[in-house]
Design a protein around this motif. Structure first.
Motif, mmCIF file in Angstrom:
data_model
loop_
_atom_site.group_PDB
_atom_site.id
_atom_site.type_symbol
_atom_site.label_atom_id
_atom_site.label_comp_id
_atom_site.label_asym_id
_atom_site.label_seq_id
_atom_site.Cartn_x
_atom_site.Cartn_y
_atom_site.Cartn_z
ATOM 1 N N TRP A 88 -0.616 -10.208 -7.485
ATOM 2 C CA TRP A 88 -0.529 -11.084 -8.651
ATOM 3 C C TRP A 88 -1.025 -10.337 -9.887
ATOM 4 N N ILE A 89 -0.788 -10.936 -11.055
ATOM 5 C CA ILE A 89 -1.182 -10.313 -12.323
ATOM 6 C C ILE A 89 -2.019 -11.285 -13.135
ATOM 7 N N VAL A 90 -3.017 -10.742 -13.808
ATOM 8 C CA VAL A 90 -3.926 -11.514 -14.660
ATOM 9 C C VAL A 90 -3.888 -10.899 -16.057
ATOM 10 N N VAL A 91 -3.797 -11.754 -17.091
ATOM 11 C CA VAL A 91 -3.760 -11.261 -18.470
ATOM 12 C C VAL A 91 -4.672 -12.115 -19.348
ATOM 13 N N ALA A 145 1.411 0.172 0.095
ATOM 14 C CA ALA A 145 2.460 0.238 1.111
ATOM 15 C C ALA A 145 2.618 -1.081 1.851
ATOM 16 N N THR A 146 1.553 -1.880 1.909
ATOM 17 C CA THR A 146 1.602 -3.174 2.595
ATOM 18 C C THR A 146 2.258 -4.273 1.753
ATOM 19 N N ALA A 147 2.634 -3.950 0.526
ATOM 20 C CA ALA A 147 3.259 -4.945 -0.363
ATOM 21 C C ALA A 147 4.740 -5.081 -0.010
ATOM 22 N N ILE A 148 4.994 -5.655 1.152
ATOM 23 C CA ILE A 148 6.371 -5.832 1.605
ATOM 24 C C ILE A 148 7.125 -6.689 0.592
ATOM 25 N N GLY A 149 8.301 -6.223 0.202
ATOM 26 C CA GLY A 149 9.080 -6.904 -0.829
ATOM 27 C C GLY A 149 9.083 -6.163 -2.146
ATOM 28 N N LYS A 150 8.171 -5.202 -2.320
ATOM 29 C CA LYS A 150 8.123 -4.465 -3.586
ATOM 30 C C LYS A 150 9.376 -3.636 -3.797
ATOM 31 N N ASP A 151 10.074 -3.292 -2.707
ATOM 32 C CA ASP A 151 11.273 -2.473 -2.810
ATOM 33 C C ASP A 151 12.557 -3.284 -2.848
ATOM 34 N N GLY A 156 12.633 -10.193 0.517
ATOM 35 C CA GLY A 156 12.371 -10.497 -0.872
ATOM 36 C C GLY A 156 13.505 -11.346 -1.417
ATOM 37 N N PRO A 157 13.360 -11.839 -2.627
ATOM 38 C CA PRO A 157 12.251 -11.638 -3.575
ATOM 39 C C PRO A 157 11.026 -12.480 -3.214
ATOM 40 N N ASN A 158 9.874 -11.829 -3.170
ATOM 41 C CA ASN A 158 8.618 -12.512 -2.899
ATOM 42 C C ASN A 158 7.578 -12.117 -3.950
ATOM 43 N N SER A 159 6.309 -12.359 -3.661
ATOM 44 C CA SER A 159 5.278 -12.100 -4.675
ATOM 45 C C SER A 159 5.251 -10.640 -5.108
ATOM 46 N N ASN A 160 5.493 -9.745 -4.169
ATOM 47 C CA ASN A 160 5.442 -8.320 -4.507
ATOM 48 C C ASN A 160 6.665 -7.882 -5.297
#
Length: 258
Positions: free
Chosen positions: A89-92, A189-195, A166-170
């Motif tokens: 997730w992202i925080v701003v 590497a564990t962020a499945i869905g980033k690709d 995907g598409p998921n959180s990553n």
């Protein structure tokens, strides 16, 4: 010496198949099995309804931190899925802002959730790791593109979320990071869905802009970049080498190195 002065015998096709299968077992299956073993030995099986989601203490109080802030976090996901996968997730925060904003992409309802969880909170018991941090003028320059990437995310409708591939959180966070390549960071590497090909392209640059990747719908892929390193994606599981900071990337175990 039967082969003296002669070329060595060629490797037969059955030998190549055996080598490929052994490599797959060692590089992909064995790390996942080890991660599963560690998961059960730690007794990490928790009820998501009662799991700890409190602050991990990774952010200062927003009111006492006048600078703009950008943070990307990643934590092992809930229950047995944490054996192989993490949630990002992202925080701003704007300059002078009195509160952080946290953006998650989930399977529940409208997939983009704003401020549903504590900004630096544990993800159902799992403490987050810091993937990227920027403050002050650097963060302020990134914020318009981050917000534009979030508001224009193409998979923002009910039912768009898919756990795998995907598409998921990553996928969501990888999309945001690709809009701000100067982050020069890579999801674990564990962020499945980033690709998963969030832009619809199966061949293109990496999110950092420092290399390229070939991707077959998130099921198979090859990534090569200065920031991302060398990564091979098989059914969402990622193995590879970190070039910039020497290390190994292994399915289930994540990054091992300096």
């Amino acid at each position: 010496m039967p082969y003296e002065g002669l070329s060595p015998p060629p490797i037969s096709e059955p030998d190549l198949i055996r080598i490929a299968l052994l490599t797959f077992v060692i590089v992909f299956l064995a790390p996942i099995a080890l991660s599963a073993t560690l998961y059960y030995l730690r007794n990490d099986i928790v009820d998501w309804r009662t799991a700890d989601r409190s602050s991990a203490g990774l952010l200062p109080p927003a009111g006492g931190h006048p600078d703009a802030v950008v943070r990307v976090f990643s934590a092992r996901t809930v229950s047995w899925r944490g054996i192989v996968a993490s949630h990002s997730w992202i925080v701003v925060k704007e300059a002078g802002g009195r509160a952080y904003q946290r953006f998650d992409y989930t399977a529940w309802g409208m997939p983009i959730w704003v401020d549903r969880f504590v900004p630096d909170g544990r993800w159902f018991g799992s403490a987050p790791d810091l993937v990227f941090a920027a403050d002050g003028a650097e963060a302020e320059r990134m914020l318009p593109r981050i917000r534009a990437a979030i508001s224009g995310y193409r998979y923002a409708g009910i039912g768009d979320y898919r756990l795998w591939p995907g598409p998921n959180s990553n996928t969501f966070i990888a999309t945001v990071m690709s809009a701000v390549p100067e982050m020069q960071a890579s999801l674990p590497a564990t962020a499945i869905g980033k690709d998963f090909p969030y832009d619809g392209r199966w061949v293109g640059p990496t999110p950092s802009g420092t290399g390229f990747r070939i991707n077959l719908g998130g099921y198979l892929g090859l990534t090569l970049g200065w920031v991302e390193g060398l990564e091979v994606n098989i059914l969402g599981a990622v193995a590879g080498l970190d070039i910039r900071r020497p290390g190994l990337k292994l399915p289930g175990l994540g990054r091992i190195g300096v």
